[in-house]
Design an enzyme around this catalytic site. Structure first.
Site, short mmCIF file in Angstrom:
data_model
loop_
_atom_site.label_atom_id
_atom_site.label_comp_id
_atom_site.label_asym_id
_atom_site.label_seq_id
_atom_site.Cartn_x
_atom_site.Cartn_y
_atom_site.Cartn_z
N HIS A 1 0.76 -1.15 -0.04
CA HIS A 1 0.28 -0.04 -0.18
C HIS A 1 0.63 1.76 0.22
CE1 HIS A 1 0.97 -0.81 4.30
NE2 HIS A 1 0.25 0.70 4.19
N HIS B 1 1.89 4.32 1.74
CA HIS B 1 2.26 4.91 2.92
C HIS B 1 4.03 4.52 3.08
CE1 HIS B 1 -1.78 4.21 5.35
NE2 HIS B 1 -1.69 4.75 4.69
N ASP C 1 5.84 4.83 5.08
CA ASP C 1 7.03 3.57 5.68
C ASP C 1 6.96 2.22 5.06
OD1 ASP C 1 4.14 3.64 6.69
OD2 ASP C 1 4.98 2.32 8.62
N HIS C 2 6.17 2.37 4.32
CA HIS C 2 6.64 1.09 3.42
C HIS C 2 6.61 1.50 1.83
CE1 HIS C 2 3.67 -1.68 6.14
NE2 HIS C 2 2.98 -0.34 6.30
N HIS D 1 -7.67 -1.19 5.17
CA HIS D 1 -6.42 0.43 5.83
C HIS D 1 -6.03 1.07 5.26
CE1 HIS D 1 -2.57 1.98 7.75
NE2 HIS D 1 -1.82 1.19 6.98
N ASP E 1 -0.03 -3.76 6.49
CA ASP E 1 -0.98 -3.47 7.38
C ASP E 1 -2.75 -3.07 7.48
OD1 ASP E 1 1.22 -2.15 8.58
OD2 ASP E 1 0.37 -0.46 7.62
N HIS F 1 4.85 -4.87 11.17
CA HIS F 1 4.59 -3.79 12.50
C HIS F 1 5.42 -4.88 13.68
CE1 HIS F 1 4.33 0.64 11.26
NE2 HIS F 1 3.36 -0.34 10.01
ZN LIG Z 1 -0.11 1.91 6.39
#
Ligand SMILES: [Zn+2]
Length: 259
Positions: A56, A58, A60-61, A115, A132, A170
């Site tokens: 996805h 985001h 941090d990905h 998410h 996530d 995570h």
């Molecule tokens: Zn995320």
């Protein structure tokens, strides 16, 4: 048959894992939120990066995609068609199959919105990369989708075979288990799992991957319909939660957001 590849976590940021899937020469990385730790791991292992799997949009990905492309211009980059993540070379939809040929690994794409709206997961050879969406003993926050979408996405993952290994993004397991114990206080699996997870973290080890069978037995977000959760849900709400599974899931997710 043993797998022809290994999967190792590369820790990043406060609690992310970037999953490196590799054999003795070639590697793929799942959700590289940053490039530096991936480049270090590749160098140490004398590995060539062939491609990237994105779940996805985001940061941090996918924040490391541009820098990885600068080092490896021919990367194959798979990502969700519905999210148009910059750098994606092969947008994917539910049911698509991708072959990481040098690793002898074929993955099927699942769409798991909730998410984010376009979130995908990758499934193959009893391995699930789910970003996530599903976490060990928990689930992702619902940022873009609806509780109903997340509920159905999780149900799709819960239906996978027990032995499926869950490579989520995570390290939230210990805190998720603490919440789960409040919701489902008499579940023996949760007590065992919490002991194991605390010991793993004390040794500096990841608690992942978990297994779908354990998630189905212990993850409250996959068990919202279970009567064992009713006293805690009633107490949280201040009135009877009722029996509708989606309503119960929605209440559970709202409660977790406040923790
Ligand atoms: Zn995320």
């Amino acid at each position: 048959m043993p797998n022809s590849f290994s999967i190792v976590p590369i820790p990043a940021f406060a609690d992310n894992y970037l999953w490196l899937v590799h054999n003795d020469r070639k590697a793929w990385i799942v959700d590289p939120g940053e490039a530096a730790p991936v480049l270090t791991a590749l160098q140490r292992g004398h590995l060539e990066l062939e491609g990237i799997l994105l779940t996805h949009h985001h940061a941090d990905h996918c924040g490391g995609v541009a820098e990885l492309r600068a080092h490896f211009p021919d990367l194959t980059i798979y990502g969700p068609a519905a999210e148009a993540i910059p750098g994606t070379t092969h947008p994917l939809r539910a049911g698509d199959e991708i072959s990481l040929t040098s690793l002898d690994l074929t993955l099927t794409v699942l769409e798991v919105p909730g998410h984010t709206l376009g979130h995908v997961a990758y499934l193959g050879q009893d391995c699930l990369f789910c970003g996530d969406t599903l976490f060990a003993a928990g689930c992702g926050r619902i940022f873009e989708g609806t509780p109903a979408q997340m509920f159905h996405s999780l149900a799709q993952l819960a239906a996978l075979p027990d032995e499926t290994a869950v490579y989520c993004a995570h390290e939230y397991t210990v805190s998720n288990l603490a919440f789960a114990a409040r919701v489902d206080p008499h579940n023996p699996e949760l007590q065992d799992w919490a002991r194991e997870a605390r010991a793993q973290r004390a040794r500096g080890e990841p608690t992942l991957p978990s297994r779908i069978g354990r998630e189905r037995r212990a993850n409250p977000f996959l068990r919202s319909a279970d009567a064992a959760l009713t006293p805690a849900l009633d107490h949280y709400l201040g009135h009877p939660v009722g029996t509708d599974p989606l309503t119960r899931f929605t209440v559970l997710r709202a409660w977790k957001n406040q923790c």
